[in-house]
Write a protein that holds these residues in place. Structure first.
Motif, PDB file in Angstrom:
ATOM      1  N   TYR A  69     -94.809  -9.228 -15.337  1.00  0.00           N
ATOM      2  CA  TYR A  69     -93.982 -10.083 -14.735  1.00  0.00           C
ATOM      3  C   TYR A  69     -92.505 -10.027 -14.794  1.00  0.00           C
ATOM      4  N   TRP A  70     -92.050  -9.428 -15.607  1.00  0.00           N
ATOM      5  CA  TRP A  70     -90.603  -9.199 -16.052  1.00  0.00           C
ATOM      6  C   TRP A  70     -90.220  -7.817 -15.564  1.00  0.00           C
TER       7      TRP A  70
ATOM      8  N   ARG B 146    -102.002 -18.535 -16.634  1.00  0.00           N
ATOM      9  CA  ARG B 146    -101.147 -19.272 -17.059  1.00  0.00           C
ATOM     10  C   ARG B 146     -99.577 -18.918 -17.139  1.00  0.00           C
ATOM     11  N   VAL B 147     -99.422 -17.770 -17.631  1.00  0.00           N
ATOM     12  CA  VAL B 147     -98.213 -17.179 -17.927  1.00  0.00           C
ATOM     13  C   VAL B 147     -97.398 -16.736 -16.504  1.00  0.00           C
ATOM     14  N   ALA B 148     -98.419 -16.647 -15.313  1.00  0.00           N
ATOM     15  CA  ALA B 148     -98.019 -16.278 -13.955  1.00  0.00           C
ATOM     16  C   ALA B 148     -97.503 -17.584 -13.303  1.00  0.00           C
ATOM     17  N   HIS B 149     -98.158 -18.685 -13.750  1.00  0.00           N
ATOM     18  CA  HIS B 149     -97.703 -19.976 -13.211  1.00  0.00           C
ATOM     19  C   HIS B 149     -96.490 -20.480 -13.767  1.00  0.00           C
TER      20      HIS B 149
ATOM     21  N   GLY C 154     -94.057 -18.182 -10.929  1.00  0.00           N
ATOM     22  CA  GLY C 154     -94.111 -18.979  -9.671  1.00  0.00           C
ATOM     23  C   GLY C 154     -95.539 -18.596  -9.043  1.00  0.00           C
ATOM     24  N   GLY C 155     -96.434 -18.394  -9.929  1.00  0.00           N
ATOM     25  CA  GLY C 155     -97.944 -18.253  -9.576  1.00  0.00           C
ATOM     26  C   GLY C 155     -98.688 -19.698  -9.292  1.00  0.00           C
ATOM     27  N   PRO C 156     -99.586 -19.665  -8.720  1.00  0.00           N
ATOM     28  CA  PRO C 156    -100.351 -20.967  -8.652  1.00  0.00           C
ATOM     29  C   PRO C 156    -100.694 -21.503  -9.739  1.00  0.00           C
TER      30      PRO C 156
END
Length: 204
Positions: free
Chosen positions: A25-26, A89-92, A96-98
């Protein structure tokens, strides 16, 4: 040594998970992320080999070997689920994840039975490893601690089945719905769960 290795494996699990998600993600390196996450099973293999060597070298089986079997069972049955749970949960939170889906009623009961099935599998794997250790030691060795851990796994299985059954008999109800009105006279309204409406608007 076994306890120390279990702690190292547990810390290593979360470090690899954090590293894999950071790369995904980063750093925007999905392939490298997958490669890091695929290293997770190596920890269980190392722990299993070291435990087997410890018994082979004449160590009396005790609670440490039982704990190692339980940890391996959990990692095999719930390791992927844990990674997926954290990933969502990290993506959200950071990418910007759902948001995680909240389940109610039958859907929640089915999900709880799936989780219970994973715990049952973890318990059965641990019991099989413990039984293998007991056979390896033979009748001349003290296997009382291994039998104790097998009994605990039966309790673990029973508890998770009871929890899943509770959600079936007493389904989790969705929160009450409250009207959510848009601005302007011509705006249409729709309903959202009351616990998702800001407190200042619930009293309006």
């Amino acid at each position: 040594m076994i306890v120390t290795l279990i702690i190292i494996c547990e810390v290593g699990f979360w470090l690899l998970l954090a590293g894999g998600l950071t790369l995904r993600y980063w750093a925007k390196m999905p392939r490298a992320s997958i490669a890091v996450l695929l290293c997770e099973p190596i920890l269980e293999v190392i722990l299993f080999v070291v435990t087997a060597i410890d018994l082979k070298n004449g160590a009396e089986p005790d609670w440490k070997h039982g704990l190692a079997a339980v940890y391996i069972g959990y990692s095999i049955a719930l390791g992927h689920y844990t990674i997926k749970w954290v990933d969502v949960r990290v993506a959200h939170r950071f990418a910007g994840g759902p948001p995680p889906v909240k389940l109610y009623g039958t859907a929640k009961a089915i999900d709880e039975w799936k989780i219970a099935a994973r715990w049952v599998l973890a318990g059965l794997i641990a019991m099989a490893l413990l039984q293998g250790a007991a056979w390896y030691v033979g009748d001349d060795g003290d296997i009382g601690s291994l039998r104790m851990w097998q009994q605990k796994m039966l309790w673990l299985i029973a508890i998770n089945i009871v929890i899943a059954a509770t959600y079936t008999v007493f389904p989790k109800k969705a929160p009450p719905m409250a009207p959510h009105r848009g601005a302007g006279n011509g705006a249409t309204s729709h309903e959202v769960p009351a616990d998702e409406v800001p407190a200042s608007r619930r009293s309006a």
